[in-house]
Design a protein around this motif. Structure first.
Motif, PDB file in Angstrom:
ATOM      1  N   UNK A 165       0.726  -1.255  -0.034  1.00 19.16           N
ATOM      2  CA  UNK A 165      -0.039   0.001   0.133  1.00 19.16           C
ATOM      3  C   UNK A 165       0.724   1.136  -0.035  1.00 19.16           C
ATOM      4  N   UNK A 166       1.938   1.018   0.538  1.00 18.99           N
ATOM      5  CA  UNK A 166       2.856   2.544   0.771  1.00 18.99           C
ATOM      6  C   UNK A 166       3.869   2.549  -0.502  1.00 18.99           C
ATOM      7  N   UNK A 167       4.030   1.353  -1.414  1.00 12.94           N
ATOM      8  CA  UNK A 167       4.533   1.567  -2.598  1.00 12.94           C
ATOM      9  C   UNK A 167       5.791   0.920  -2.409  1.00 12.94           C
ATOM     10  N   UNK A 168       6.131   0.182  -1.133  1.00 16.14           N
ATOM     11  CA  UNK A 168       7.500  -0.465  -0.758  1.00 16.14           C
ATOM     12  C   UNK A 168       7.691  -1.989  -1.318  1.00 16.14           C
ATOM     13  N   UNK A 169       7.712  -2.236  -2.531  1.00 12.85           N
ATOM     14  CA  UNK A 169       7.674  -3.285  -3.257  1.00 12.85           C
ATOM     15  C   UNK A 169       9.093  -4.281  -2.539  1.00 12.85           C
ATOM     16  N   UNK A 170      10.033  -3.784  -2.272  1.00  9.03           N
ATOM     17  CA  UNK A 170      11.083  -4.441  -2.062  1.00  9.03           C
ATOM     18  C   UNK A 170      10.885  -5.085  -0.723  1.00  9.03           C
ATOM     19  N   UNK A 171      10.229  -4.218   0.115  1.00 14.76           N
ATOM     20  CA  UNK A 171      10.009  -4.683   1.899  1.00 14.76           C
ATOM     21  C   UNK A 171       9.035  -5.930   1.598  1.00 14.76           C
ATOM     22  N   UNK A 172       7.901  -5.462   0.861  1.00 12.54           N
ATOM     23  CA  UNK A 172       6.877  -6.565   0.768  1.00 12.54           C
ATOM     24  C   UNK A 172       7.353  -8.000  -0.076  1.00 12.54           C
ATOM     25  N   UNK A 173       8.329  -7.973  -0.929  1.00 16.65           N
ATOM     26  CA  UNK A 173       8.896  -9.202  -1.249  1.00 16.65           C
ATOM     27  C   UNK A 173       9.657  -9.804  -0.177  1.00 16.65           C
ATOM     28  N   UNK A 174      10.489  -9.196   0.487  1.00 13.74           N
ATOM     29  CA  UNK A 174      11.463  -9.688   1.410  1.00 13.74           C
ATOM     30  C   UNK A 174      10.232 -10.580   2.515  1.00 13.74           C
ATOM     31  N   UNK A 175       9.230 -10.057   2.897  1.00 11.88           N
ATOM     32  CA  UNK A 175       8.449 -10.484   3.943  1.00 11.88           C
ATOM     33  C   UNK A 175       7.687 -11.901   3.342  1.00 11.88           C
ATOM     34  N   UNK A 176       7.393 -11.701   2.174  1.00 10.60           N
ATOM     35  CA  UNK A 176       6.610 -12.771   1.400  1.00 10.60           C
ATOM     36  C   UNK A 176       7.625 -14.062   1.403  1.00 10.60           C
ATOM     37  N   UNK A 177       8.986 -13.659   0.986  1.00 10.16           N
ATOM     38  CA  UNK A 177       9.813 -14.715   0.788  1.00 10.16           C
ATOM     39  C   UNK A 177      10.104 -15.313   2.026  1.00 10.16           C
ATOM     40  N   UNK A 178      10.604 -14.586   2.950  1.00  8.89           N
ATOM     41  CA  UNK A 178      10.834 -15.188   4.377  1.00  8.89           C
ATOM     42  C   UNK A 178       9.649 -15.978   4.982  1.00  8.89           C
ATOM     43  N   UNK A 179       8.523 -15.392   4.960  1.00  2.00           N
ATOM     44  CA  UNK A 179       7.514 -16.137   5.322  1.00  2.00           C
ATOM     45  C   UNK A 179       7.261 -17.808   4.784  1.00  2.00           C
ATOM     46  N   UNK A 180       7.599 -17.572   3.481  1.00  7.25           N
ATOM     47  CA  UNK A 180       7.287 -18.799   2.603  1.00  7.25           C
ATOM     48  C   UNK A 180       8.780 -19.754   2.913  1.00  7.25           C
ATOM     49  N   UNK A 181       9.730 -19.338   3.052  1.00  8.99           N
ATOM     50  CA  UNK A 181      10.834 -20.103   3.477  1.00  8.99           C
ATOM     51  C   UNK A 181      10.991 -20.629   4.744  1.00  8.99           C
ATOM     52  N   UNK A 182      10.299 -19.841   5.569  1.00 13.97           N
ATOM     53  CA  UNK A 182      10.212 -20.695   6.852  1.00 13.97           C
ATOM     54  C   UNK A 182       9.140 -21.760   7.154  1.00 13.97           C
ATOM     55  N   UNK A 183       7.843 -21.057   6.695  1.00 13.70           N
ATOM     56  CA  UNK A 183       6.811 -21.928   6.938  1.00 13.70           C
ATOM     57  C   UNK A 183       5.648 -21.971   5.868  1.00 13.70           C
ATOM     58  N   UNK A 184       6.070 -21.654   4.424  1.00 12.34           N
ATOM     59  CA  UNK A 184       5.141 -21.748   3.478  1.00 12.34           C
ATOM     60  C   UNK A 184       3.860 -20.886   3.602  1.00 12.34           C
ATOM     61  N   UNK A 185       3.442 -20.854   4.824  1.00 12.68           N
ATOM     62  CA  UNK A 185       2.212 -19.770   4.918  1.00 12.68           C
ATOM     63  C   UNK A 185       2.258 -18.306   4.277  1.00 12.68           C
ATOM     64  N   UNK A 186       3.656 -17.955   4.224  1.00 17.23           N
ATOM     65  CA  UNK A 186       3.956 -16.698   3.902  1.00 17.23           C
ATOM     66  C   UNK A 186       3.686 -16.425   2.486  1.00 17.23           C
ATOM     67  N   UNK A 187       3.643 -17.678   1.887  1.00 20.41           N
ATOM     68  CA  UNK A 187       3.274 -17.360   0.148  1.00 20.41           C
ATOM     69  C   UNK A 187       1.948 -16.784  -0.207  1.00 20.41           C
ATOM     70  N   UNK A 188       1.105 -16.773   0.824  1.00 21.37           N
ATOM     71  CA  UNK A 188      -0.401 -16.094   0.386  1.00 21.37           C
ATOM     72  C   UNK A 188      -0.204 -14.660   0.305  1.00 21.37           C
ATOM     73  N   UNK A 189       0.776 -13.880   0.685  1.00 19.39           N
ATOM     74  CA  UNK A 189       1.271 -12.427   0.459  1.00 19.39           C
ATOM     75  C   UNK A 189       1.221 -12.188  -0.992  1.00 19.39           C
ATOM     76  N   UNK A 190       1.349 -13.508  -1.996  1.00 22.41           N
ATOM     77  CA  UNK A 190       1.233 -13.138  -3.292  1.00 22.41           C
ATOM     78  C   UNK A 190      -0.198 -12.669  -3.784  1.00 22.41           C
ATOM     79  N   UNK A 191      -1.060 -12.913  -2.878  1.00 22.00           N
ATOM     80  CA  UNK A 191      -2.519 -12.844  -2.877  1.00 22.00           C
ATOM     81  C   UNK A 191      -2.576 -11.033  -3.271  1.00 22.00           C
ATOM     82  N   UNK A 192      -1.579 -10.288  -2.618  1.00 18.10           N
ATOM     83  CA  UNK A 192      -1.829  -8.770  -3.084  1.00 18.10           C
ATOM     84  C   UNK A 192      -1.072  -8.429  -4.421  1.00 18.10           C
ATOM     85  N   UNK A 193      -0.766  -9.195  -5.244  1.00 17.90           N
ATOM     86  CA  UNK A 193       0.207  -8.929  -6.372  1.00 17.90           C
ATOM     87  C   UNK A 193      -0.590  -7.886  -7.310  1.00 17.90           C
ATOM     88  N   UNK A 194      -1.705  -8.215  -7.453  1.00 18.73           N
ATOM     89  CA  UNK A 194      -2.724  -7.259  -8.419  1.00 18.73           C
ATOM     90  C   UNK A 194      -2.745  -5.832  -7.727  1.00 18.73           C
TER      91      UNK A 194
END
Length: 402
Positions: free
Chosen positions: A164-193
């Motif tokens: 929402x704040x236009x910080x794509x790099x930060x958002x990508x880091x959070x999504x990838x970290x969550x996915x690599x730790x517990x897989x659940x983080x991958x749902x952050x890709x739902x905000x891609x649009x």
């Protein structure tokens, strides 16, 4: 005839008490969430009461020693590790200090990480305060289990806030970290649009994926880490089978249907695929994307969906959907109805209080646990939310107070 006046006067006094400014200040909630983490740490540091944290700190030491991350180590802890190799670096600061200090620090960081993620949302302060109060008991439940689920909730909320704040790099880091730790983080890709600079976001996802994949090799070796990813997959596949009728696992929509029916003959895909369709259909309403309230509705749906449709869901996982329930309630551009209030109360009583001593023990043991009924109120709310996302206009309107 029963005189209801004393009860009504008591309710009025309670409402008046909690309307004092002290209860609506961010620093009050900051202090409360910190206090809950400290209390959970103090009560769980006793021997054999912080097993999950022992598993977590073991991930770091086993990575250093190049031991399997997914074997059973009965002399160290009970159960198996289910987190990815990158978790060895996440937990490292809390593993290299004495046990009590590490546990306390871990819980405080989890609680305040979630607190900070909510503060980053473009949401009125009063509505943030409501979320903090509504989720406080569920937060305590998760803290007592020392679970990373609190961080997953923070990661999902934080990735949405960053987008929402236009910080794509930060958002990508959070999504990838969550996915690599517990897989659940991958749902952050739902905000891609909702991402404004999609090429930048995609490149950041790729870059952070490389970093998270390679980083554990810094304290071990490439061959070791590659082998652990294979073992991780095998451990998760085995755990999925174990969860099917487990009393304390599969507390989800999938588990509720499975345990009520008592049938093991059908595939969960018969529930998951219609759920995915219902989850995805609101994305076809392109004209609603411009409304922040609609995007909040998608965030709420994500927070609910990821737990309701997972066989790995347990009681302490519900800090994730409870954040979604609170956001569903406070972010709609229309006035919430009495039915919505009733659903909120139902969720708090049955889903949040049922694991505690405030809930009748006989009901919990006879019905709530065996049939995964903790998932019932969030399921009803997700269905109502899905209907709203498909039918309501989220254009801004003059919103009533909470």
């Amino acid at each position: 005839m029963i005189n209801s006046q004393p009860f009504l006067r008591l309710c009025s006094k309670v409402q008046t008490f909690f309307r004092k400014p002290f209860f609506a200040q961010p620093r009050t909630l900051f202090g409360l969430w910190t206090f809950l983490a400290v209390i959970a740490g103090i009560t769980k540091i006793a021997p054999h009461r912080h097993n999950n944290f022992l598993i977590f700190r073991g991930v770091f030491w086993h990575t250093l020693q190049k031991l399997s991350l997914y074997d059973f180590y009965p002399k160290e802890y009970n159960d198996h590790n289910l987190y990815g190799p990158i978790f060895s670096l996440v937990i490292a600061p809390f593993a290299v200090v004495p046990d009590a200090l590490g546990l306390l620090g871990w819980l405080v960081v989890l609680a305040l990480g979630m607190y900070y993620a909510v503060r980053r949302l473009p949401l009125e302060e009063g509505r943030q305060i409501f979320l903090y109060w509504f989720c406080a008991h569920e937060l305590l439940t998760a803290l007592q289990m020392q679970q990373f689920n609190i961080a997953i909730a923070a990661i999902i909320v934080g990735s949405f806030a960053a987008i929402e704040k236009g910080r794509e790099v930060t958002a990508a880091f959070l999504i990838v970290l969550g996915t690599f730790v517990k897989l659940y983080g991958v749902v952050g890709l739902a905000f891609f649009f909702f991402v404004k600079r999609k090429p930048r976001f995609i490149l950041a996802l790729i870059g952070w994926s490389v970093v998270c994949f390679v980083a554990p090799m810094l304290i071990s070796s490439p061959e070791y880490v590659l082998g652990q990813y294979v073992e991780w997959y095998e451990r998760l596949a085995a755990k999925n089978g174990e969860n099917t009728f487990a009393l304390m696992q599969n507390i989800s929509l999938l588990g509720m249907i499975r345990k009520i029916s008592g049938s093991a003959s059908y595939s969960d895909l018969w529930v998951i695929l219609p759920g995915l369709a219902l989850f995805g259909l609101p994305y076809l309403r392109f004209g609603q994307y411009r409304h922040l309230a609609f995007r909040y509705g998608i965030l709420s749906s994500v927070l609910l969906f990821v737990v309701l449709f997972s066989t790995g869901s347990e009681s302490s996982t519900y800090i994730i959907p409870f954040a979604g329930i609170a956001l569903w309630y406070v972010t709609s551009p229309w006035k919430r109805t009495g039915w919505d209030v009733a659903l909120m109360v139902f969720a708090f009583v049955l889903s949040s209080l049922s694991p505690s001593d405030l809930f009748p023990h006989s009901l919990r043991e006879a019905y709530v646990l065996p049939y995964a009924l903790k998932a019932l109120p969030p399921t009803l709310i997700w269905l109502r939310l899905s209907y709203e996302l498909l039918t309501r206009d989220y254009a801004p309107a003059k919103e009533a107070s909470i």
